[in-house]
Design an enzyme around this catalytic site. Structure first.
Site, PDB file in Angstrom:
ATOM      1  N   TRP A  39       0.888   0.384 -14.545  1.00 39.33           N
ATOM      2  CA  TRP A  39       0.837   0.423 -13.073  1.00 39.33           C
ATOM      3  C   TRP A  39      -0.008   1.556 -12.504  1.00 39.33           C
ATOM      4  O   TRP A  39       0.039   2.685 -12.997  1.00 39.33           O
ATOM      5  CB  TRP A  39       2.267   0.584 -12.550  1.00 39.33           C
ATOM      6  CG  TRP A  39       2.352   0.799 -11.070  1.00 39.33           C
ATOM      7  CD1 TRP A  39       2.347   2.005 -10.417  1.00 39.33           C
ATOM      8  CD2 TRP A  39       2.438  -0.202 -10.057  1.00 39.33           C
ATOM      9  NE1 TRP A  39       2.442   1.797  -9.052  1.00 39.33           N
ATOM     10  CE2 TRP A  39       2.494   0.456  -8.811  1.00 39.33           C
ATOM     11  CE3 TRP A  39       2.475  -1.607 -10.080  1.00 39.33           C
ATOM     12  CZ2 TRP A  39       2.596  -0.233  -7.591  1.00 39.33           C
ATOM     13  CZ3 TRP A  39       2.570  -2.286  -8.865  1.00 39.33           C
ATOM     14  CH2 TRP A  39       2.631  -1.603  -7.643  1.00 39.33           C
ATOM     15  N   ASP A  42      -1.610   4.938  -5.407  1.00 42.11           N
ATOM     16  CA  ASP A  42      -2.544   5.824  -4.689  1.00 42.11           C
ATOM     17  C   ASP A  42      -3.500   6.659  -5.546  1.00 42.11           C
ATOM     18  O   ASP A  42      -3.086   7.249  -6.551  1.00 42.11           O
ATOM     19  CB  ASP A  42      -1.772   6.888  -3.886  1.00 42.11           C
ATOM     20  CG  ASP A  42      -0.575   6.359  -3.153  1.00 42.11           C
ATOM     21  OD1 ASP A  42      -0.341   5.148  -3.157  1.00 42.11           O
ATOM     22  OD2 ASP A  42       0.137   7.188  -2.574  1.00 42.11           O
ATOM     23  N   TRP A  66       5.986  -0.379 -10.372  1.00 42.28           N
ATOM     24  CA  TRP A  66       6.233   1.002  -9.943  1.00 42.28           C
ATOM     25  C   TRP A  66       7.459   1.553 -10.662  1.00 42.28           C
ATOM     26  O   TRP A  66       8.461   0.856 -10.827  1.00 42.28           O
ATOM     27  CB  TRP A  66       6.438   1.012  -8.424  1.00 42.28           C
ATOM     28  CG  TRP A  66       6.411   2.384  -7.825  1.00 42.28           C
ATOM     29  CD1 TRP A  66       5.306   3.099  -7.509  1.00 42.28           C
ATOM     30  CD2 TRP A  66       7.541   3.176  -7.450  1.00 42.28           C
ATOM     31  NE1 TRP A  66       5.684   4.305  -6.969  1.00 42.28           N
ATOM     32  CE2 TRP A  66       7.040   4.386  -6.922  1.00 42.28           C
ATOM     33  CE3 TRP A  66       8.923   2.995  -7.523  1.00 42.28           C
ATOM     34  CZ2 TRP A  66       7.866   5.399  -6.460  1.00 42.28           C
ATOM     35  CZ3 TRP A  66       9.744   4.010  -7.061  1.00 42.28           C
ATOM     36  CH2 TRP A  66       9.224   5.194  -6.532  1.00 42.28           C
ATOM     37  N   PHE A 101       4.903  12.540  -7.169  1.00 41.96           N
ATOM     38  CA  PHE A 101       4.316  11.685  -6.143  1.00 41.96           C
ATOM     39  C   PHE A 101       2.928  12.205  -5.732  1.00 41.96           C
ATOM     40  O   PHE A 101       2.452  13.211  -6.245  1.00 41.96           O
ATOM     41  CB  PHE A 101       5.261  11.612  -4.932  1.00 41.96           C
ATOM     42  CG  PHE A 101       6.334  10.553  -5.063  1.00 41.96           C
ATOM     43  CD1 PHE A 101       6.681  10.014  -6.289  1.00 41.96           C
ATOM     44  CD2 PHE A 101       7.003  10.089  -3.931  1.00 41.96           C
ATOM     45  CE1 PHE A 101       7.673   9.035  -6.394  1.00 41.96           C
ATOM     46  CE2 PHE A 101       7.989   9.113  -4.022  1.00 41.96           C
ATOM     47  CZ  PHE A 101       8.327   8.581  -5.246  1.00 41.96           C
ATOM     48  N   ARG A 168       6.120  14.326   2.111  1.00 39.86           N
ATOM     49  CA  ARG A 168       5.341  14.108   0.874  1.00 39.86           C
ATOM     50  C   ARG A 168       3.828  14.019   1.099  1.00 39.86           C
ATOM     51  O   ARG A 168       3.361  13.912   2.205  1.00 39.86           O
ATOM     52  CB  ARG A 168       5.821  12.826   0.184  1.00 39.86           C
ATOM     53  CG  ARG A 168       5.740  11.566   1.020  1.00 39.86           C
ATOM     54  CD  ARG A 168       6.235  10.362   0.197  1.00 39.86           C
ATOM     55  NE  ARG A 168       6.317   9.147   0.983  1.00 39.86           N
ATOM     56  CZ  ARG A 168       7.412   8.755   1.642  1.00 39.86           C
ATOM     57  NH1 ARG A 168       8.504   9.483   1.642  1.00 39.86           N
ATOM     58  NH2 ARG A 168       7.405   7.620   2.328  1.00 39.86           N
TER      59      ARG A 168
HETATM   60  C1  FRU Z   1       1.990   5.736  -0.797  1.00 35.63           C
HETATM   61  C2  FRU Z   1       3.200   6.367  -1.466  1.00 35.63           C
HETATM   62  C3  FRU Z   1       3.224   7.857  -1.225  1.00 35.63           C
HETATM   63  C4  FRU Z   1       4.016   8.362  -2.389  1.00 35.63           C
HETATM   64  C5  FRU Z   1       3.577   7.444  -3.504  1.00 35.63           C
HETATM   65  C6  FRU Z   1       4.648   7.147  -4.502  1.00 35.63           C
HETATM   66  O1  FRU Z   1       1.597   4.548  -1.351  1.00 35.63           O
HETATM   67  O2  FRU Z   1       4.380   5.738  -1.042  1.00 35.63           O
HETATM   68  O3  FRU Z   1       3.755   8.233   0.028  1.00 35.63           O
HETATM   69  O4  FRU Z   1       3.753   9.717  -2.668  1.00 35.63           O
HETATM   70  O5  FRU Z   1       3.135   6.252  -2.888  1.00 35.63           O
HETATM   71  O6  FRU Z   1       4.138   6.454  -5.582  1.00 35.63           O
END
Ligand code: FRU
Length: 499
Positions: A39, A42, A66, A101, A168
């Protein structure tokens, strides 16, 4: 507890073991960064370090879905040829045990600093039962990263009308001797906003202000903010969740767009204009930019969408990056064009010019599933421009791009694009002198459309059969359209693995 290094080794071994099968996937991308296995979401830490571009990404290295986030990693000398590297960071500590993240990278004193969000679940409700803190990992070679013993560097969201848990995606940059970090947030009553911090050493951070807060239909949470100077202005890029559809706008599950303005570095407040989408296709989210050694502002985004069906999962991978795009601000609007270096991928040029098209027309050798098209048409005597891509012999599969001059909309229809989700997306576009120009990049399971020099971009995943290669031009009934220029190149493969 398993050490960070052991987790990195285990994750890297997992992707290495599955790499070959993923490369044989019928939809494996040839010149886009996609996960070597499993997977990806971002882009993270997009940066230029010791003469090379580094691109990290949200990565789960054990299944094509995910899961506890790691940072995958690839590097490139030219933004075109990318080599996959070992996994860079893994969730190993109490403060990031459920995921490393999204975040960013910056060089200081010859070292590469990753700023990321440490994520932990604190209960069963994923909407509120979470804790997010900001952390740093450092490297001296751009490949092996050590998490700071003093992590987290920001332990709590600030006081005020700021949700304590959704905090985040730090994007860090330098300005006038200080470092700044812009962080995604929401208010306690669920309005998206971005928070600004300042530091003089990347380690100790002071909260400055809520730089911007959403107004009206601008979403409940702003993910992945990015703030940078461009052509004399400052641009804030955000990825807001839960923006409601307004006609042709905001039809995707989440949006990504920008506001043009000016950041006051004393108060930490960003004055700005309206929100505009960055891309009008189906699959574009969480973009991140960097500035390169030539001063270009370059953007890359996740070429997928949350909650979307991803047929490549059957082949043990999911998600991809867009091609890198250069940004320019013109008359208050962002224009995005493929970086120049992508021309290196071109081979077998076919050139056709000054042809009048009536009804449906196709041309010898103008076909392909991994190619680039450059098209200039004149619509003086036509209302409709039509282009069918990835068409099979029976025309049961086709991805259809059309422009309606009276309506002033460019439309992308993927209802017959093969497997995966369908749908139609529209973007407003007006022509000068009836001329429409298009640059289109097709890879095995993607299409990226740049209209009129990057004024409008539409990015989408599509999943036709690999043999669906035909390309057909058409115009409206009893109309004539002048194809002034048509160039087509096949594009070479440019992704490899180096571990
Ligand atoms: C955006 C997001 C971010 C987070 C990440 C987790 O797509 O939700 O806000 O840090 O993906 O994978």
């Amino acid at each position: 507890m398993t050490t960070h290094n052991e987790l990195i080794r285990k994750a890297t071994a997992s992707i290495k073991q599955h790499y070959d099968r993923v490369q044989n996937s019928e939809w494996a991308l040839q010149y886009h960064v996609a996960p070597p296995a499993f997977w990806m979401n971002d882009p993270n830490g997009f940066s230029f370090y010791k003469g090379e571009f580094h691109l990290f990404y949200q990565h789960y290295p054990y299944a094509p879905k995910w899961g506890p986030m790691h940072w995958g990693h690839a590097k490139s000398k030219d933004l075109v040829h990318w080599a996959h590297l070992p996994v860079a960071i893994a969730p190993s500590e109490d403060y990031d045990k459920d995921g490393c993240f999204s975040g960013s990278a910056i060089e200081k004193d010859g070292k590469l600093y990753l700023h990321y969000t440490g994520h932990t679940w604190t209960g069963d409700n994923p909407d509120v039962d979470l804790k997010q803190v900001q952390c740093v990992a450092v490297s001296e070679d751009g490949i092996h990263f050590t998490k700071l013993a003093t992590n987290p560097v920001i332990e709590n969201a600030p006081e005020g009308n700021i949700h304590p848990n959704h905090f985040r995606d730090p994007k860090v940059w330098e300005n006038n001797g200080f470092y700044y970090s812009i962080i995604g947030s929401r208010t306690k009553d669920n309005v998206g906003q971005a928070l600004l911090y300042r530091s003089d050493d990347l380690l100790q951070w002071e909260f400055m202000n809520v730089a911007v807060k959403g107004e009206g239909n601008q979403g409940t949470m702003w993910e992945c903010p990015d703030l940078f100077p461009l052509n004399g202005k400052d641009i804030l890029v955000i990825s807001p969740q839960d923006v409601k559809q307004e006609g042709y706008l905001y039809q995707n599950h989440h949006q990504s767009g920008y506001m043009v303005g000016k950041l006051n570095y004393e108060t930490g407040i960003f004055q700005h204009s309206d929100f505009h989408l960055l891309d009008y296709g189906f699959d574009f989210y969480a973009p991140q930019t960097m500035i390169d050694d030539q001063g270009r502002r370059i953007l890359i985004a996740w070429m997928a969408m949350w909650e979307s069906e991803m047929p490549e999962q059957k082949d043990n991978w999911a998600g991809a990056m867009t091609i890198p795009r250069e940004l320019q601000l013109k008359d208050g609007k962002l224009f995005c064009t493929p970086v120049n270096e992508l021309k290196k991928l071109r081979e077998n040029e076919i050139h056709i010019h000054n042809v009048t098209i009536e009804g449906e027309t196709s041309f010898t050798d103008i076909s392909g599933n991994c190619c680039e098209l450059q098209i200039a048409v004149n619509l003086r005597d036509a209302n409709t421009f039509g282009l069918k891509l990835r068409v099979d012999e029976e025309e049961s599969e086709a991805t259809i791009l059309s422009y309606d001059k009276r309506e002033g909309f460019l439309t992308l229809d993927r209802n017959k694009s093969g497997k995966g989700p369908g749908g139609v997306r529209k973007a407003p576009l007006s022509l000068k002198n009836d001329e429409l120009s298009l640059q289109i990049l097709i890879d095995r399971s993607s299409v990226e459309i740049f209209a009129n020099g990057g004024e409008i971009v539409m990015t989408s995943r599509i999943y036709p059969k690999q043999s669906s290669n035909n390309i057909i031009f058409y115009t409206g009934e009893n109309e004539q359209m002048k194809l002034m220029e048509l160039r087509k190149w096949n594009l070479k493969k440019s992704i490899s693995i180096s571990f």
